[in-house]
Scaffold this active site. Structure first.
Site, PDB file in Angstrom:
ATOM      1  N   GLY A 210      12.380  -1.916   2.186  1.00  0.00           N
ATOM      2  CA  GLY A 210      12.688  -1.939   3.611  1.00  0.00           C
ATOM      3  C   GLY A 210      13.778  -2.940   3.934  1.00  0.00           C
ATOM      4  O   GLY A 210      13.909  -3.967   3.274  1.00  0.00           O
TER       5      GLY A 210
ATOM      6  N   THR B 214      10.753 -10.035   2.158  1.00  0.00           N
ATOM      7  CA  THR B 214       9.831  -9.150   2.846  1.00  0.00           C
ATOM      8  C   THR B 214       9.439  -9.792   4.157  1.00  0.00           C
ATOM      9  O   THR B 214       9.170 -10.990   4.202  1.00  0.00           O
ATOM     10  CB  THR B 214       8.552  -8.854   2.036  1.00  0.00           C
ATOM     11  OG1 THR B 214       7.597  -8.200   2.888  1.00  0.00           O
ATOM     12  CG2 THR B 214       7.917 -10.105   1.477  1.00  0.00           C
ATOM     13  N   ILE B 215       9.407  -9.009   5.220  1.00  0.00           N
ATOM     14  CA  ILE B 215       8.972  -9.576   6.486  1.00  0.00           C
ATOM     15  C   ILE B 215       7.482  -9.869   6.451  1.00  0.00           C
ATOM     16  O   ILE B 215       6.982 -10.665   7.245  1.00  0.00           O
ATOM     17  CB  ILE B 215       9.297  -8.645   7.676  1.00  0.00           C
ATOM     18  CG1 ILE B 215       8.495  -7.346   7.607  1.00  0.00           C
ATOM     19  CG2 ILE B 215      10.783  -8.374   7.762  1.00  0.00           C
ATOM     20  CD1 ILE B 215       8.568  -6.527   8.881  1.00  0.00           C
ATOM     21  N   ASP B 216       6.743  -9.252   5.518  1.00  0.00           N
ATOM     22  CA  ASP B 216       5.290  -9.426   5.452  1.00  0.00           C
ATOM     23  C   ASP B 216       4.864 -10.765   4.849  1.00  0.00           C
ATOM     24  O   ASP B 216       3.697 -11.154   4.963  1.00  0.00           O
ATOM     25  CB  ASP B 216       4.652  -8.306   4.630  1.00  0.00           C
ATOM     26  CG  ASP B 216       4.765  -6.949   5.316  1.00  0.00           C
ATOM     27  OD1 ASP B 216       4.774  -6.922   6.558  1.00  0.00           O
ATOM     28  OD2 ASP B 216       4.839  -5.937   4.614  1.00  0.00           O
TER      29      ASP B 216
ATOM     30  N   ARG C 279       0.701  -4.376   5.876  1.00  0.00           N
ATOM     31  CA  ARG C 279      -0.107  -3.364   5.188  1.00  0.00           C
ATOM     32  C   ARG C 279      -1.367  -3.959   4.573  1.00  0.00           C
ATOM     33  O   ARG C 279      -2.485  -3.487   4.813  1.00  0.00           O
ATOM     34  CB  ARG C 279       0.743  -2.704   4.092  1.00  0.00           C
ATOM     35  CG  ARG C 279       0.016  -1.680   3.245  1.00  0.00           C
ATOM     36  CD  ARG C 279       0.937  -1.114   2.189  1.00  0.00           C
ATOM     37  NE  ARG C 279       2.026  -0.357   2.791  1.00  0.00           N
ATOM     38  CZ  ARG C 279       1.941   0.934   3.103  1.00  0.00           C
ATOM     39  NH1 ARG C 279       0.841   1.602   2.845  1.00  0.00           N
ATOM     40  NH2 ARG C 279       2.961   1.551   3.650  1.00  0.00           N
TER      41      ARG C 279
ATOM     42  N   GLU D  34      -1.122  -3.421  11.066  1.00  0.00           N
ATOM     43  CA  GLU D  34      -1.217  -1.983  10.845  1.00  0.00           C
ATOM     44  C   GLU D  34      -2.248  -1.636   9.774  1.00  0.00           C
ATOM     45  O   GLU D  34      -2.808  -0.545   9.764  1.00  0.00           O
ATOM     46  CB  GLU D  34       0.141  -1.420  10.446  1.00  0.00           C
ATOM     47  CG  GLU D  34       0.688  -1.997   9.137  1.00  0.00           C
ATOM     48  CD  GLU D  34       2.078  -1.486   8.791  1.00  0.00           C
ATOM     49  OE1 GLU D  34       2.552  -0.548   9.461  1.00  0.00           O
ATOM     50  OE2 GLU D  34       2.677  -2.034   7.843  1.00  0.00           O
TER      51      GLU D  34
END
Length: 342
Positions: free
Chosen positions: A10, A125-127, A171, A221
């Site tokens: 992403g 990663t933004i996560d 996630r 999410e």
């Protein structure tokens, strides 16, 4: 030496800052040449390249996304994929490759290094769920975007006496929801690491309305109910790395809360807004430092390593440390904010 650069997975604020730092230091300090591979691992797999020099990276520091393009291509799912990559790297005269990406992109890089490809990894990663590094760039920008959205939603929630459920990305790890939720003054935060009890969530909602205030709820999410029903899927289709598309937990919660409590509830899905736009100062700083250290690792022949932030230092760790196990929120990390969790 000729060095290839690619960005996979992403898109993420700060990717261009890494590319810029790698190229500027590589050209000016080491006299290296660079070639950009387009669209993640699809680039070296199909020989898709673009010029990459000082002129190409000028002015890209504040830009979101990536000038190289990205994709979720997995060369290990393509017959003869590894051989194609090796052949295309040789044809392009590439001596070393810098792969900028998350768990999947760096997982491919790890395997390729084991097969003899000179690879250095940069974590993004933004996560913020990559192990081996305290923070990844892109995370701070995503949190600030989510926080600003939450700030704006408070006024609407109060004006209409509604429950507003804000669905953010995450996630398997709830870092964005945790940081943005607490920073934005949310009343309930739901994360994948802690399955939620819908009855308890509704009690929080009712208690909040008893004090004449509306409710702001932030949910990852990937958050799951305690009844074992699992993640909420947008579609059952899987990408090349086996990931299904998540989405809909916010709407599910809003409907359930409205049915059980009688309070009007609405869902707001931030989606890809969180990963777009100009990076924050912190992400530009971190991405630039990662890029400078990455080209230094190439110069030192320190392949098979990933750049990592440890405290305030940028260090090199084995690639496997970044991809071996996801970094998730631990109980002690949200214990002090227990009141915020459903």
């Amino acid at each position: 030496m000729r060095v290839g650069v690619l960005t996979g997975g992403g898109d993420c604020p700060g990717l261009n800052a890494v590319i810029r730092a790698v190229v500027r230091k590589g050209v000016k300090e080491y006299g290296y040449e660079f070639v950009g591979f387009r669209d993640g691992w699809k680039g070296p797999l199909e020989g898709l390249t673009m010029p990459l020099g000082v002129d190409q990276v000028r002015g890209i520091l504040p830009r979101g996304g990536t000038i190289l393009g990205s994709s979720r291509t997995n060369p290990f799912k393509v017959d003869g994929g590894v051989e194609q990559i090796k052949a295309n790297l040789a044809a392009a005269g590439v001596d070393a490759l810098i792969a900028i990406g998350g768990e999947d992109t760096l997982g491919v890089a790890t395997k390729l290094h084991d097969l003899g490809v000179n690879v250095v990894g940069v974590p993004k990663t933004i996560d913020n769920d990559l192990s081996g590094t305290d923070f990844t760039f892109g995370f701070d920008t995503a949190v600030n975007i989510a926080m600003e959205a939450i700030d704006r939603l408070h006024t609407t929630a109060e004006s209409h006496h509604r429950v507003l459920v804000v669905e953010v990305m995450g996630r398997h790890a709830g870092w964005i929801a945790l940081h943005a939720g607490i920073a934005g003054g949310a009343n309930v935060v739901l994360i994948p690491e802690r399955p939620f009890d819908i009855e308890q969530v509704c009690k929080y909602v009712e208690t909040r309305f008893e004090t004449k205030y509306a409710v702001i709820m932030v949910v990852s999410e990937g958050a799951v109910p305690a009844d074992g029903s699992g993640m909420t899927l947008l579609t059952g289709e899987k990408d090349a790395f086996g990931h299904v598309r998540l989405g809909g937990i916010g709407e599910l919660l809003a409907n359930e809360i409205e049915t059980r409590t009688g309070k009007e509830a609405r869902a707001v899905v931030l989606g890809h807004v969180q990963r777009g736009g100009t990076p924050t100062a912190f992400d530009r700083w971190l991405a630039t430092r990662f890029g400078l250290q990455a080209i230094g690792a190439v110069h030192d022949g320190d392949f098979g390593t990933m750049m990592a932030l440890r405290g305030t230092d940028i260090v090199r760790v084995p690639l496997i440390e970044g991809t071996g196990e996801l970094k998730v929120v631990q109980p002690e990390q949200y214990a002090e904010a227990e009141v915020f969790f459903g």
